[in-house]
Design a protein around this motif. Sequence first.
Motif, short mmCIF file in Angstrom:
data_model
loop_
_atom_site.label_atom_id
_atom_site.label_comp_id
_atom_site.label_asym_id
_atom_site.label_seq_id
_atom_site.Cartn_x
_atom_site.Cartn_y
_atom_site.Cartn_z
N GLY A 193 32.67 39.72 39.11
CA GLY A 193 33.39 39.85 38.51
C GLY A 193 34.46 40.56 38.50
N GLN A 194 34.99 40.70 39.77
CA GLN A 194 36.09 41.04 39.88
C GLN A 194 37.21 40.61 38.80
OE1 GLN A 194 35.51 44.63 41.76
NE2 GLN A 194 33.77 43.89 40.31
N THR A 195 37.51 39.35 38.91
CA THR A 195 37.86 38.64 37.80
C THR A 195 38.03 38.56 36.82
OG1 THR A 195 39.21 37.62 39.99
CG2 THR A 195 39.54 35.99 37.78
N ALA A 242 43.35 43.52 48.15
CA ALA A 242 42.68 44.52 46.75
C ALA A 242 42.02 46.41 47.73
CB ALA A 242 41.72 44.21 46.80
N ASP A 243 41.23 46.75 47.68
CA ASP A 243 40.26 47.79 48.39
C ASP A 243 39.33 48.08 48.57
OD1 ASP A 243 39.31 48.50 44.92
OD2 ASP A 243 41.60 48.71 44.13
N ASP A 298 41.05 50.39 33.25
CA ASP A 298 40.61 49.70 31.96
C ASP A 298 40.57 47.47 32.56
OD1 ASP A 298 38.28 47.82 30.67
OD2 ASP A 298 38.71 48.27 28.89
N THR A 299 42.26 48.02 33.92
CA THR A 299 42.14 46.17 34.25
C THR A 299 41.51 46.19 36.13
OG1 THR A 299 44.21 47.38 35.13
CG2 THR A 299 44.18 45.90 33.43
N GLY A 300 40.85 46.85 36.29
CA GLY A 300 40.17 47.62 38.09
C GLY A 300 41.12 47.75 39.01
N ASN A 301 42.38 48.35 38.43
CA ASN A 301 43.33 48.81 39.31
C ASN A 301 43.35 49.93 39.97
OD1 ASN A 301 45.90 46.29 39.17
ND2 ASN A 301 44.39 45.93 37.44
N SER A 325 33.35 50.82 37.82
CA SER A 325 32.05 50.45 36.71
C SER A 325 32.94 50.45 35.66
CB SER A 325 32.17 51.72 36.51
OG SER A 325 32.55 53.22 35.66
N CYS A 326 34.64 49.55 35.82
CA CYS A 326 34.51 49.06 34.61
C CYS A 326 34.75 47.60 34.92
CB CYS A 326 36.20 49.49 34.27
SG CYS A 326 37.63 48.53 35.67
#
Lengths: 267, 150
Positions: A33-35, A101-102, B40-43, B58-59
Amino acid sequence: MLLREVEYARPASVQEAVRLLSDQEGARALAGGQTLINVMKARAASPDALVDLNGLDELKGIDLGSDGTVTIGAMVTYSEVIGSAEARARPILGEVCAQIADVQVRNRGTVGGNVCSNDPTNHLPPLMVSLGATMHITGPGGERTVPAEEFFLGVYMTAAGPGELLTRISVPPGKRDGFASVAIGKDGTCIVNAAASVNGGARVALGCVDAVPVLLKTDSVEEDAVRAALQGANLDPPSDVHASADYRRHLAEVVAVRAVAQARGKS
Amino acid sequence: MDVKVTVNGETYERDVEPRKLLIHFLRDDLDLTGSHIGCDTGNCGACSVIVDGVLLKSCMMLAVQADGAKIETVEGLARDGELNGLQQAFSDHHALQCGYCTPGMLMSATALLRANPRPSEDEIRKGIQGNLCRCTGYVNIVDAIKAATE
Ligand SMILES: Cc1cc2nc3c(=O)[nH]c(=O)nc-3n(C[C@H](O)[C@H](O)[C@H](O)COP(=O)(O)OP(=O)(O)OC[C@H]3O[C@@H](n4cnc5c(N)ncnc54)[C@H](O)[C@@H]3O)c2cc1C
Ligand code: FES
Ligand code: FES
């Protein structure tokens, strides 16, 4: 962000997942789900139904064959690759996953999702091409395998078509591999990247310069030969805020030379 | 869909739409507003929580995917109104200014120290790589995490 309304299914087997995906045109597989969740927030994708692959043990696990082949389940996360004794048989796998990424993204993002999303800036498409990996695909018509160099078809498009799933990736034995990139910040999105495997000659796969990884094969692993192969490839990379096409073409040569040098330095 | 989770030791059961993100479920349905939404973009990592022992943002997870899971959020760190060692170290070292990133930082540091109780400075910096702070410049955050290991 509230997503558009979506149905959700948690299949109990790969067979059921394939059936759910092929029965409904608007159904999409959900891996880490990360994309996918982010593109759903942006409404760049709006699937009608999500078929959650989490929990399918058939897509988990990393296996080291007696001939040294490393087979990675599609739902294996980057963190699992990094921590796996089996994956260490081909050390570049963990080394590259550690650059994505992280911690949080590495804990959720999957090897299968990374190649199936085929974002041209992703780390694993060029890596799998340089390693000469084999992609195992299951669909309503049964199972088939596709070499990594034929798997990537276009931006966000792969040989795993609608209704099909990538189940695992087999990576042949070897150690003399390298990966180099220029990224936006440490471990950030790649502006350009290159994966190289040396075995007699070199296989160099370049990312971020085209819709799919560009594979170059050289007979010699000397720097001059790698530079000549790059110059002869007539790369036509995109321009964006991070790099013009010319600069990206220049960087492609730089990272290709670095990746091959790294691979040659390993025994 | 019916979702049953344990958050910080307490069990909750709710009827949840599949499209609801875990962060919204925690904040809006369970009123646990410690975890923040930054990008809200995962960053940014402000929404970081620990689900079944795994640190994640968790977003980028649906609430329905957490069905049956054990979730840890920043609200679970203090015991009986007393800050835990890590929280106290953040306070002592001025590891926050506006505090927006702090809940996520604390959860990332919690996960790091669990896996690696004596991290080097480099390992601390890698451990909080997924958490952005627009105020502190990170130096005091790294100092606080280091102090919490001593
Ligand atoms: C902040 C941030 C930074 C990132 N930086 C990088 C980076 O530097 N490099 C990098 O490589 N990636 C990066 N990513 C992307 C990340 O690696 C994603 O995890 C990856 O692109 C997708 O994997 P996923 O498991 O999350 O897949 P998902 O997002 O769940 O799925 C992606 C797509 O692949 C399809 N799919 C997934 N699994 C399968 C399967 N088995 N068979 C068929 N189709 C499938 C899905 O239907 C979907 O269309 C970043 C992500 C974030 C949030
Ligand atoms: S709100 Fe989840 S990463 Fe920023
Ligand atoms: S203290 Fe303000 S964002 Fe970190």
